[in-house]
Design a protein around this motif. Structure first.
Motif, PDB file in Angstrom:
ATOM      1  N   GLN A 104       0.850  -1.181   0.000  1.00 36.22           N
ATOM      2  CA  GLN A 104       0.000   0.000   0.000  1.00 36.22           C
ATOM      3  C   GLN A 104       0.889   1.235   0.000  1.00 36.22           C
ATOM      4  O   GLN A 104       1.832   1.350   0.793  1.00 36.22           O
ATOM      5  CB  GLN A 104      -0.891  -0.005   1.244  1.00 36.22           C
ATOM      6  CG  GLN A 104      -1.709   1.255   1.436  1.00 36.22           C
ATOM      7  CD  GLN A 104      -2.869   1.335   0.468  1.00 36.22           C
ATOM      8  OE1 GLN A 104      -3.476   0.333   0.152  1.00 36.22           O
ATOM      9  NE2 GLN A 104      -3.161   2.516  -0.015  1.00 36.22           N
ATOM     10  N   HIS A 105       0.625   2.168  -0.887  1.00 37.63           N
ATOM     11  CA  HIS A 105       1.450   3.370  -0.991  1.00 37.63           C
ATOM     12  C   HIS A 105       0.800   4.532  -0.237  1.00 37.63           C
ATOM     13  O   HIS A 105      -0.415   4.749  -0.337  1.00 37.63           O
ATOM     14  CB  HIS A 105       1.649   3.754  -2.460  1.00 37.63           C
ATOM     15  CG  HIS A 105       2.461   2.757  -3.228  1.00 37.63           C
ATOM     16  ND1 HIS A 105       3.794   2.535  -2.983  1.00 37.63           N
ATOM     17  CD2 HIS A 105       2.117   1.903  -4.230  1.00 37.63           C
ATOM     18  CE1 HIS A 105       4.251   1.599  -3.801  1.00 37.63           C
ATOM     19  NE2 HIS A 105       3.261   1.190  -4.566  1.00 37.63           N
ATOM     20  N   TYR A 106       1.617   5.223   0.513  1.00 32.43           N
ATOM     21  CA  TYR A 106       1.173   6.404   1.233  1.00 32.43           C
ATOM     22  C   TYR A 106       2.052   7.579   0.833  1.00 32.43           C
ATOM     23  O   TYR A 106       3.104   7.410   0.206  1.00 32.43           O
ATOM     24  CB  TYR A 106       1.256   6.189   2.748  1.00 32.43           C
ATOM     25  CG  TYR A 106       0.300   5.133   3.267  1.00 32.43           C
ATOM     26  CD1 TYR A 106      -0.996   5.488   3.639  1.00 32.43           C
ATOM     27  CD2 TYR A 106       0.675   3.803   3.372  1.00 32.43           C
ATOM     28  CE1 TYR A 106      -1.891   4.530   4.113  1.00 32.43           C
ATOM     29  CE2 TYR A 106      -0.202   2.845   3.836  1.00 32.43           C
ATOM     30  CZ  TYR A 106      -1.486   3.211   4.210  1.00 32.43           C
ATOM     31  OH  TYR A 106      -2.362   2.261   4.661  1.00 32.43           O
ATOM     32  N   GLY A 107       1.617   8.768   1.200  1.00 32.70           N
ATOM     33  CA  GLY A 107       2.388   9.956   0.877  1.00 32.70           C
ATOM     34  C   GLY A 107       3.574  10.142   1.807  1.00 32.70           C
ATOM     35  O   GLY A 107       3.816   9.350   2.717  1.00 32.70           O
ATOM     36  N   LYS A 108       4.294  11.213   1.577  1.00 31.76           N
ATOM     37  CA  LYS A 108       5.483  11.509   2.381  1.00 31.76           C
ATOM     38  C   LYS A 108       5.228  12.600   3.412  1.00 31.76           C
ATOM     39  O   LYS A 108       6.045  12.821   4.298  1.00 31.76           O
ATOM     40  CB  LYS A 108       6.632  11.956   1.462  1.00 31.76           C
ATOM     41  CG  LYS A 108       6.997  10.939   0.383  1.00 31.76           C
ATOM     42  CD  LYS A 108       7.532   9.663   0.989  1.00 31.76           C
ATOM     43  CE  LYS A 108       7.961   8.686  -0.104  1.00 31.76           C
ATOM     44  NZ  LYS A 108       8.434   7.401   0.466  1.00 31.76           N
TER      45      LYS A 108
ATOM     46  N   THR B  22      -3.890  11.317  -0.434  1.00 32.29           N
ATOM     47  CA  THR B  22      -2.738  10.499  -0.827  1.00 32.29           C
ATOM     48  C   THR B  22      -1.410  11.135  -0.455  1.00 32.29           C
ATOM     49  O   THR B  22      -0.368  10.485  -0.544  1.00 32.29           O
ATOM     50  CB  THR B  22      -2.765  10.240  -2.339  1.00 32.29           C
ATOM     51  OG1 THR B  22      -2.861  11.503  -3.037  1.00 32.29           O
ATOM     52  CG2 THR B  22      -3.945   9.368  -2.726  1.00 32.29           C
ATOM     53  N   GLY B  23      -1.421  12.404  -0.053  1.00 30.49           N
ATOM     54  CA  GLY B  23      -0.178  13.057   0.327  1.00 30.49           C
ATOM     55  C   GLY B  23       0.218  12.818   1.770  1.00 30.49           C
ATOM     56  O   GLY B  23       1.380  13.016   2.148  1.00 30.49           O
ATOM     57  N   TYR B  24      -0.720  12.355   2.601  1.00 29.00           N
ATOM     58  CA  TYR B  24      -0.414  12.110   4.010  1.00 29.00           C
ATOM     59  C   TYR B  24       0.335  10.795   4.182  1.00 29.00           C
ATOM     60  O   TYR B  24       0.050   9.803   3.495  1.00 29.00           O
ATOM     61  CB  TYR B  24      -1.702  12.063   4.834  1.00 29.00           C
ATOM     62  CG  TYR B  24      -2.323  13.412   5.091  1.00 29.00           C
ATOM     63  CD1 TYR B  24      -1.945  14.188   6.185  1.00 29.00           C
ATOM     64  CD2 TYR B  24      -3.302  13.912   4.232  1.00 29.00           C
ATOM     65  CE1 TYR B  24      -2.532  15.427   6.420  1.00 29.00           C
ATOM     66  CE2 TYR B  24      -3.892  15.158   4.462  1.00 29.00           C
ATOM     67  CZ  TYR B  24      -3.501  15.908   5.555  1.00 29.00           C
ATOM     68  OH  TYR B  24      -4.064  17.124   5.785  1.00 29.00           O
ATOM     69  N   SER B  25       1.258  10.774   5.114  1.00 29.93           N
ATOM     70  CA  SER B  25       1.968   9.536   5.437  1.00 29.93           C
ATOM     71  C   SER B  25       1.043   8.593   6.185  1.00 29.93           C
ATOM     72  O   SER B  25      -0.003   9.005   6.710  1.00 29.93           O
ATOM     73  CB  SER B  25       3.202   9.832   6.289  1.00 29.93           C
ATOM     74  OG  SER B  25       2.821  10.305   7.571  1.00 29.93           O
ATOM     75  N   GLN B  26       1.427   7.335   6.247  1.00 30.63           N
ATOM     76  CA  GLN B  26       0.620   6.349   6.960  1.00 30.63           C
ATOM     77  C   GLN B  26       0.492   6.723   8.430  1.00 30.63           C
ATOM     78  O   GLN B  26      -0.595   6.640   9.014  1.00 30.63           O
ATOM     79  CB  GLN B  26       1.237   4.962   6.824  1.00 30.63           C
ATOM     80  CG  GLN B  26       0.434   3.866   7.503  1.00 30.63           C
ATOM     81  CD  GLN B  26       1.081   2.506   7.377  1.00 30.63           C
ATOM     82  OE1 GLN B  26       2.251   2.388   7.040  1.00 30.63           O
ATOM     83  NE2 GLN B  26       0.330   1.448   7.660  1.00 30.63           N
ATOM     84  N   ASP B  27       1.585   7.159   9.030  1.00 29.36           N
ATOM     85  CA  ASP B  27       1.554   7.510  10.452  1.00 29.36           C
ATOM     86  C   ASP B  27       0.613   8.685  10.698  1.00 29.36           C
ATOM     87  O   ASP B  27      -0.147   8.701  11.674  1.00 29.36           O
ATOM     88  CB  ASP B  27       2.977   7.840  10.924  1.00 29.36           C
ATOM     89  CG  ASP B  27       3.041   8.086  12.414  1.00 29.36           C
ATOM     90  OD1 ASP B  27       2.662   7.186  13.185  1.00 29.36           O
ATOM     91  OD2 ASP B  27       3.455   9.198  12.819  1.00 29.36           O
TER      92      ASP B  27
END
Length: 609
Positions: A346-350, A425-430
């Motif tokens: 799963q891809h998340y943002g940085k 989509t720009g937010y990180s998973q954390d």
């Protein structure tokens, strides 16, 4: 949401078990080379120990040859030279045993360290796979890959790689010693090697598909067992035990037949074939030695040494061939682990920015779980920060899908979703997991303590844990238990009632102080008293966090700022409870009245107390 189970890997895209067996080894060798390279210093030590053990092992027959030809047959037995030879023989054999012992320990250390790391990597990878993968995966099969298949890779180290490497070096040492004694006899002995290679090749060709089938069927058995045990209450309530047992029996029988195919092939081609070939080669050695003896160019000590070496020469070859059964299984298992590791994450943002307000927006969002079957088309929503939004609709209307998209479990097909003006989509998973809390319909409870179930490894301060329990109106219940927060709940939270389990999950979500709180049918399976507890918790949070509440019981969302009525993925009505109740032909009004009538019937049927 209805899901389909993915067929076994070898059955996808029309692939046969034979095609699958041809692919074996690529992923396994990649894994193997990675850990061999990582443990290169340890491998060098192992090889050094192996060379020393081989040299000591080979030295024994050479010393025996010197004793026979130079002393025994000559009738000359001086004490000190003979004692020196005897002592040398004993020392070399003890040294060989000790070196092999140390080498086995080193190899086992490498294998266990590799499996430890592989399991850690595989489980970490599985935790980062998208939800679409779990929609199609079977739990038992995943468990089988993480446990059984990684254990088979250990066997590749200990039972195969160690044995093959040890015996190949031993064979090289024996061939060298044979060449020093008699080149012609050595050439005859070498005839055994190409014939053994041919046997191994034939074994691989015949057993590959059967081994692949057996590994897949073992995984299917684990999946069926897990599915049946977890749904045992339903099986017994519906009287489906016989059908479940028959399904398991069919899988078990197919596994038995696959395993018997590999055993029969191994029994025919491995040890018996090697023993037969070694006898033929031994006859050839005796014939050549007899010819040399007649011509006066042979020594009895050489024959003794060769017979000794032939016993040791045959055994390594037999060991290698017998280990190819494990090799085949390890290759298939390693390939299955490799396939799992190749599943895209799963891809998340940085962006590590936290969610500060919790304002949400859907802009012309298109989404479907399968191509050609859209759930949402051009869905647009604006939800201000701190709003209390209820979502209702019949089964399949897209309510839970709305929450799944907000959690970034699935990527949208078109359009975009934003939080506080930033793309989701720009937010990180954390950042997402800290900013968004989820309260699911089915509570997920660990077998640990109440404290562990609220904290969930986040290492939150105890004050936050207690405050979350208070907000969920669970603190009084916890304080009434003998061990309080340290009370062990048992599997699936068996020590708590259904309502208390739901309150525990609410406390877990609130403990991280999220800015957005999602409730997915949180009151569907609880009694009226627990529903009132949930309502009080929502009222306390109203205005402080953004609440998105998917509700089957419409009474849960009476006080919502806005209620979204979904139908077939479309937003058909929107407004407060009072506004929606004024619509003469409204869906919400019809649903609410139907529930009220059902409630009145339920109350009327209750016996007077």
């Amino acid at each position: 949401m209805t899901t389909e189970k993915t067929p076994p890997p070898h059955a996808q895209a029309g692939e046969s078990p034979t095609d699958n067996s041809r692919r074996q080894g690529k992923g396994t060798f990649g894994l193997l080379l990675t850990y061999v390279y990582r443990d290169k210093p340890l491998l060098i030590k192992v090889l050094l120990l192996l060379l020393l053990a081989t040299a000591a092992d080979v030295a024994g027959p050479l010393l025996a040859k010197v004793f026979i030809d130079d002393y025994l047959l000559a009738g000359h037995l001086p004490v000190w030279p003979v004692a020196g030879l005897a002592l040398g023989y004993v020392v070399t054999q003890l040294a060989a045993a000790w070196f092999r012992y140390r080498q086995t320990l080193r190899f086992t250390d490498m294998a266990l360290a590799a499996v430890l790391d592989i399991r850690k990597q595989v489980f970490a990878h599985v935790q980062q796979l998208p939800m679409a993968f779990f929609d199609q995966a079977m739990t038992g099969q995943l468990v089988s890959r993480i446990t059984n298949d990684t254990e088979a890779i250990k066997d590749l180290y200990v039972q195969f790689l160690s044995v093959v490497l040890t015996n190949v070096v031993l064979l090289m040492g024996i061939i060298t010693a044979m060449a020093l004694l008699n080149v012609q006899l050595m050439l005859v002995a070498l005839l055994l090697i190409p014939t053994v290679v041919g046997v191994i090749y034939l074994y691989q060709k015949l057993s590959g598909a059967a081994v692949a089938d057996s590994r897949q069927l073992r995984s299917d058995i684990n999946g069926t067992l897990g599915e049946s045990i977890s749904g045992m209450a339903v099986l017994q309530a519906c009287g489906l035990q016989q059908g479940s047992a028959e399904r398991f029996e069919r899988l078990n029988r197919r596994y038995y037949r696959a395993r018997m195919r590999t055993i029969n092939i191994g029994a025919a081609l491995l040890r018996p074939a090697i023993d037969l070939l070694s006898v033929l080669v031994l006859l050839g050695i005796l014939k050549v030695f007899g010819w040399q003896l007649v011509n006066g160019v042979a020594e009895v000590g050489v024959l003794y040494a060769f017979l000794n070496f032939m016993g040791r020469f045959t055994e390594p070859l037999a060991e290698i061939t017998q280990r190819f059964n494990l090799y085949q299984q390890a290759m298939v298992a390693g390939d299955r682990v490799h396939q799992l590791m190749q599943q895209p994450r799963q891809h998340y943002g940085k962006t590590g920015d936290t969610i500060h307000r919790g304002a949400l927006a859907f802009h012309k969002v298109d989404f479907g779980y399968r191509p050609g079957q859209p759930v949402f088309e051009q869905l647009s929503l604006d939800i201000p920060a701190g709003a209390f939004i209820g979502v209702v609709g019949h089964t399949g209307s897209g309510k839970s899908t709305l929450l799944n998209l907000l959690l970034n479990f699935y990527p949208v097909d078109a359009g975009n979703i934003s939080i506080d003006g930033r793309p989701l989509t720009g937010y990180s998973q954390d950042a997402l997991r800290r900013g968004i809390g989820l309260i699911p319909q089915e509570p997920f409870i660990l077998a640990g303590s109440i404290y562990d179930n609220i904290d969930m490894g986040r290492k939150l301060p105890r004050e936050k844990i207690e405050n979350a329990a208070r907000q969920a109106h669970l603190l009084e219940t916890i304080n009434g238990l003998e061990q309080g927060f340290d009370t062990r709940l048992g599997e699936r939270g068996s020590r708590l009632s259904t309502g208390q389990r739901q309150q525990l999950v609410i406390a877990r979500a609130l403990a991280a102080a999220p800015r957005i709180l999602l409730l997915d049918e949180a009151t569907a399976n609880v009694d009226s008293e627990t529903e009132q507890v949930v309502q009080r918790a929502l009222q306390a949070l109203h205005g402080k966090v953004t609440l998105i509440v998917v509700a089957h019981r419409l009474s849960t969302i009476n006080e919502a700022d806005r209620i979204l009525v979904m139908a077939h993925g479309e937003l058909v009505e929107s407004g407060s409870h009072r506004q929606l109740m004024t619509l003469p032909e409204g869906r919400y009004r019809a649903m609410y009245r139907l529930q009220q009538q059902a409630r009145q019937v339920e109350l009327a049927e209750q016996p007077d107390l």
